[in-house]
Enzyme design. Structure first.
Site, PDB file in Angstrom:
ATOM      1  N   ASP A 114       0.857  -1.185   0.000  1.00 23.11           N
ATOM      2  CA  ASP A 114       0.000   0.000   0.000  1.00 23.11           C
ATOM      3  C   ASP A 114       0.896   1.239   0.000  1.00 23.11           C
ATOM      4  O   ASP A 114       2.116   1.145   0.106  1.00 23.11           O
ATOM      5  CB  ASP A 114      -0.962  -0.021   1.182  1.00 23.11           C
ATOM      6  CG  ASP A 114      -0.259  -0.144   2.522  1.00 23.11           C
ATOM      7  OD1 ASP A 114       0.965   0.030   2.566  1.00 23.11           O
ATOM      8  OD2 ASP A 114      -0.928  -0.414   3.529  1.00 23.11           O
ATOM      9  N   SER A 115       0.296   2.388  -0.107  1.00 19.24           N
ATOM     10  CA  SER A 115       1.079   3.617  -0.304  1.00 19.24           C
ATOM     11  C   SER A 115       1.612   4.200   0.994  1.00 19.24           C
ATOM     12  O   SER A 115       2.495   5.060   0.972  1.00 19.24           O
ATOM     13  CB  SER A 115       0.221   4.671  -0.988  1.00 19.24           C
ATOM     14  OG  SER A 115      -0.801   5.121  -0.113  1.00 19.24           O
ATOM     15  N   GLY A 162      -0.412   5.916   2.825  1.00 20.61           N
ATOM     16  CA  GLY A 162      -1.323   7.028   3.084  1.00 20.61           C
ATOM     17  C   GLY A 162      -2.291   6.772   4.217  1.00 20.61           C
ATOM     18  O   GLY A 162      -2.508   7.633   5.075  1.00 20.61           O
ATOM     19  N   PHE A 163      -2.885   5.562   4.241  1.00 27.89           N
ATOM     20  CA  PHE A 163      -3.880   5.277   5.278  1.00 27.89           C
ATOM     21  C   PHE A 163      -3.262   5.356   6.669  1.00 27.89           C
ATOM     22  O   PHE A 163      -3.864   5.883   7.603  1.00 27.89           O
ATOM     23  CB  PHE A 163      -4.491   3.895   5.055  1.00 27.89           C
ATOM     24  CG  PHE A 163      -5.556   3.543   6.064  1.00 27.89           C
ATOM     25  CD1 PHE A 163      -6.838   4.040   5.941  1.00 27.89           C
ATOM     26  CD2 PHE A 163      -5.266   2.732   7.159  1.00 27.89           C
ATOM     27  CE1 PHE A 163      -7.826   3.735   6.874  1.00 27.89           C
ATOM     28  CE2 PHE A 163      -6.237   2.422   8.092  1.00 27.89           C
ATOM     29  CZ  PHE A 163      -7.516   2.919   7.949  1.00 27.89           C
ATOM     30  N   ASP A 174      -2.562   8.502  -1.642  1.00 27.72           N
ATOM     31  CA  ASP A 174      -3.864   9.159  -1.667  1.00 27.72           C
ATOM     32  C   ASP A 174      -4.216   9.672  -0.288  1.00 27.72           C
ATOM     33  O   ASP A 174      -3.578   9.323   0.703  1.00 27.72           O
ATOM     34  CB  ASP A 174      -4.944   8.174  -2.129  1.00 27.72           C
ATOM     35  CG  ASP A 174      -5.164   7.050  -1.130  1.00 27.72           C
ATOM     36  OD1 ASP A 174      -4.169   6.583  -0.530  1.00 27.72           O
ATOM     37  OD2 ASP A 174      -6.313   6.618  -0.937  1.00 27.72           O
ATOM     38  N   GLN A 233     -11.472   7.420  -4.685  1.00 32.47           N
ATOM     39  CA  GLN A 233     -12.045   7.919  -3.442  1.00 32.47           C
ATOM     40  C   GLN A 233     -13.368   8.622  -3.740  1.00 32.47           C
ATOM     41  O   GLN A 233     -13.862   8.577  -4.865  1.00 32.47           O
ATOM     42  CB  GLN A 233     -11.052   8.860  -2.749  1.00 32.47           C
ATOM     43  CG  GLN A 233      -9.787   8.185  -2.229  1.00 32.47           C
ATOM     44  CD  GLN A 233     -10.027   7.351  -0.976  1.00 32.47           C
ATOM     45  OE1 GLN A 233     -11.150   7.311  -0.422  1.00 32.47           O
ATOM     46  NE2 GLN A 233      -8.992   6.653  -0.510  1.00 32.47           N
ATOM     47  N   ASP A 282      -8.055  -7.401   0.831  1.00 31.69           N
ATOM     48  CA  ASP A 282      -7.068  -7.665   1.887  1.00 31.69           C
ATOM     49  C   ASP A 282      -7.634  -7.186   3.210  1.00 31.69           C
ATOM     50  O   ASP A 282      -8.503  -6.302   3.239  1.00 31.69           O
ATOM     51  CB  ASP A 282      -5.758  -6.920   1.610  1.00 31.69           C
ATOM     52  CG  ASP A 282      -5.841  -5.463   2.077  1.00 31.69           C
ATOM     53  OD1 ASP A 282      -5.329  -5.151   3.162  1.00 31.69           O
ATOM     54  OD2 ASP A 282      -6.454  -4.640   1.360  1.00 31.69           O
ATOM     55  N   CYS A 318     -13.644 -28.326   7.911  1.00 30.97           N
ATOM     56  CA  CYS A 318     -12.393 -27.742   7.427  1.00 30.97           C
ATOM     57  C   CYS A 318     -11.294 -28.799   7.406  1.00 30.97           C
ATOM     58  O   CYS A 318     -11.197 -29.620   8.330  1.00 30.97           O
ATOM     59  CB  CYS A 318     -11.975 -26.576   8.327  1.00 30.97           C
ATOM     60  SG  CYS A 318     -10.442 -25.761   7.838  1.00 30.97           S
ATOM     61  N   CYS A 375      -7.942 -27.927   7.018  1.00 32.38           N
ATOM     62  CA  CYS A 375      -6.655 -27.255   7.176  1.00 32.38           C
ATOM     63  C   CYS A 375      -5.773 -28.006   8.170  1.00 32.38           C
ATOM     64  O   CYS A 375      -6.231 -28.901   8.892  1.00 32.38           O
ATOM     65  CB  CYS A 375      -6.841 -25.797   7.615  1.00 32.38           C
ATOM     66  SG  CYS A 375      -7.220 -25.574   9.378  1.00 32.38           S
ATOM     67  N   CYS A 424      -7.155 -27.969  11.774  1.00 35.28           N
ATOM     68  CA  CYS A 424      -8.344 -28.792  12.026  1.00 35.28           C
ATOM     69  C   CYS A 424      -8.066 -30.287  11.860  1.00 35.28           C
ATOM     70  O   CYS A 424      -8.746 -31.115  12.460  1.00 35.28           O
ATOM     71  CB  CYS A 424      -9.483 -28.345  11.112  1.00 35.28           C
ATOM     72  SG  CYS A 424     -10.134 -26.712  11.548  1.00 35.28           S
ATOM     73  N   HIS A 450      -5.658 -21.297  10.654  1.00 32.53           N
ATOM     74  CA  HIS A 450      -7.029 -21.707  10.321  1.00 32.53           C
ATOM     75  C   HIS A 450      -7.823 -20.558   9.702  1.00 32.53           C
ATOM     76  O   HIS A 450      -8.512 -20.745   8.688  1.00 32.53           O
ATOM     77  CB  HIS A 450      -7.760 -22.212  11.563  1.00 32.53           C
ATOM     78  CG  HIS A 450      -9.226 -22.363  11.355  1.00 32.53           C
ATOM     79  ND1 HIS A 450      -9.790 -23.433  10.683  1.00 32.53           N
ATOM     80  CD2 HIS A 450     -10.271 -21.532  11.659  1.00 32.53           C
ATOM     81  CE1 HIS A 450     -11.099 -23.272  10.604  1.00 32.53           C
ATOM     82  NE2 HIS A 450     -11.411 -22.127  11.189  1.00 32.53           N
TER      83      HIS A 450
END
Length: 381
Positions: free
Chosen positions: A96-97, A99-100, A150, A193, A270, A308, A310, A313, A339
């Site tokens: 990511d940039s 920015g957040f 951004d 945005q 994500d 499941c 995995c 599990c 999991h």
């Protein structure tokens, strides 16, 4: 003309929704979409090894520009050969940039046309991040997919403020494009945005699409608005984006939001949610969330999710995982994290099959009913 580093191939559109089956071609592999990306903020998905992520079906993970800039520094990562080499991850990486994080973590920030002045949340040091600086950091990190710098305004900020923010974000996006050094091996996405305002989302999308990015992110959602409000924004935003390029909804990771996003034409997601709640003993299962540290599971020798397959599990019980978490044993957090990530990656695998079979709405209704969501809400997509 330089061949773009990131390409998207649309394989199939679902008959009854806006869902798309496709694949993204990157310098580190070709990956099916829709996809969920585990988050490795500090160049590591918390508690899990790269081999474990690979075996559970993760094809691309996210790392954070802001945090890696502060430590260990992008120059050290570049010296190590880039993020892939540094963390021994052979598949895709998205950054990511930053920015957040600047807007959510930094103290005393001052937004100017040039960039953002702020203080580090770690040391209090005065810092400055501009569109050019954010791109140069990501160029040094060597991620496959990079994000434009951004501004992410609060969803319920005033119309006038969000309009000014959208226009500034577009100017910053153009500056980032011009600063990008490695378009042949790193793809830069624009970020749409506009809060909850249809006309501002249209303005943002029109300006960014005109810059011809290889992909587009939808930002400013999952920041306090309701899921109904988020879905409403997606309803009118994703159709504004090119069909021949990937669409990425940032920061969304609950099972219902993933399915709802796919229905509205989103390809990539994500979120830190699956690993964050795992560290609190909360597990995602086919019948809803299970807080395994609760006393009711002390003598429960079933797996976290009987449907499941995995690693967690197949090998361990609720009672054992509860014991580990109550005893502050790291292995318990690892098992729960494994999991939860497997659950979402497998969910997306099933979603892709439902798109192929043209029965995504039936899949959603069945999943929502078993997961504990209101079946009526499932139909009202």
């Amino acid at each position: 003309m330089t061949e773009p580093a990131i390409k998207y191939r649309l394989i199939k559109k679902e008959k009854h929704t806006g869902a798309r089956l496709g694949e993204i071609i990157t310098p580190h592999g070709t990956f099916p979409t829709p996809m969920f990306m585990p988050v490795g903020t500090q160049a590591s998905v918390k508690s899990l090894a790269p081999e474990e992520l690979d075996e559970m079906g993760a094809n691309i993970i996210l790392s954070n520009t802001y945090h890696l800039w502060l430590r260990p520094g992008e120059k050290l990562v570049e010296e190590a050969g880039g993020l892939h080499q540094f963390m021994n991850w052979k598949k895709g990486i998205l950054t990511d940039s930053g920015g957040f994080q600047v807007f959510s973590l930094a103290k005393m920030r001052d937004i100017t046309e040039q960039g953002v002045h702020f203080k580090s949340h770690l040391s209090g040091e005065k810092l400055f991040l501009s569109p050019e600086k954010a791109i140069h950091i990501q160029n040094a990190l060597g991620s496959d997919i990079m994000m434009s710098f951004d501004e992410c305004p609060p969803f319920f900020e005033s119309y006038d403020y969000i309009k000014k923010s959208v226009e500034r974000t577009s100017r910053w996006a153009q500056r980032g494009l011009e600063a990008h050094l490695h378009a042949d091996r790193q793809g830069l996405f624009g970020i749409v945005q506009g809060g909850g305002h249809k006309d501002l989302r249209e303005l943002s999308a029109r300006q960014l699409v005109g810059m011809d990015f290889p992909g587009y992110s939808i930002g400013g959602l999952s920041v306090g608005e309701s899921k109904a409000e988020m879905n409403h924004v997606l309803d009118f935003t994703t159709p504004l984006l090119p069909e021949n390029k990937p669409r990425y909804l940032m920061g969304v990771g609950s099972a219902d939001a993933l399915i709802d996003g796919v229905i509205r034409g989103v390809d990539m997601f994500d979120c830190v949610l699956p690993t964050r709640i795992a560290r609190n003993g909360t597990c995602m299962t086919s019948s809803g969330r299970l807080v395994v540290k609760n006393a009711v599971y002390a003598h429960d020798f079933r797996p976290l999710d009987e449907k499941c397959d995995c690693y967690t599990c197949r090998n361990f019980t609720r009672a054992y995982i509860r014991h580990l978490i109550k005893a502050d044993e790291i292995f318990g957090l690892r098992l729960a994290s494994y999991h939860n990530l497997y659950f979402l990656l497998n969910l997306m695998k099933n979603v892709r099959q439902a798109i192929m079979d043209d029965n995504l709405l039936e899949f959603k209704e069945s999943f929502f009913e078993e997961y504990g969501f209101n079946a009526k809400d499932a139909r009202n997509f």
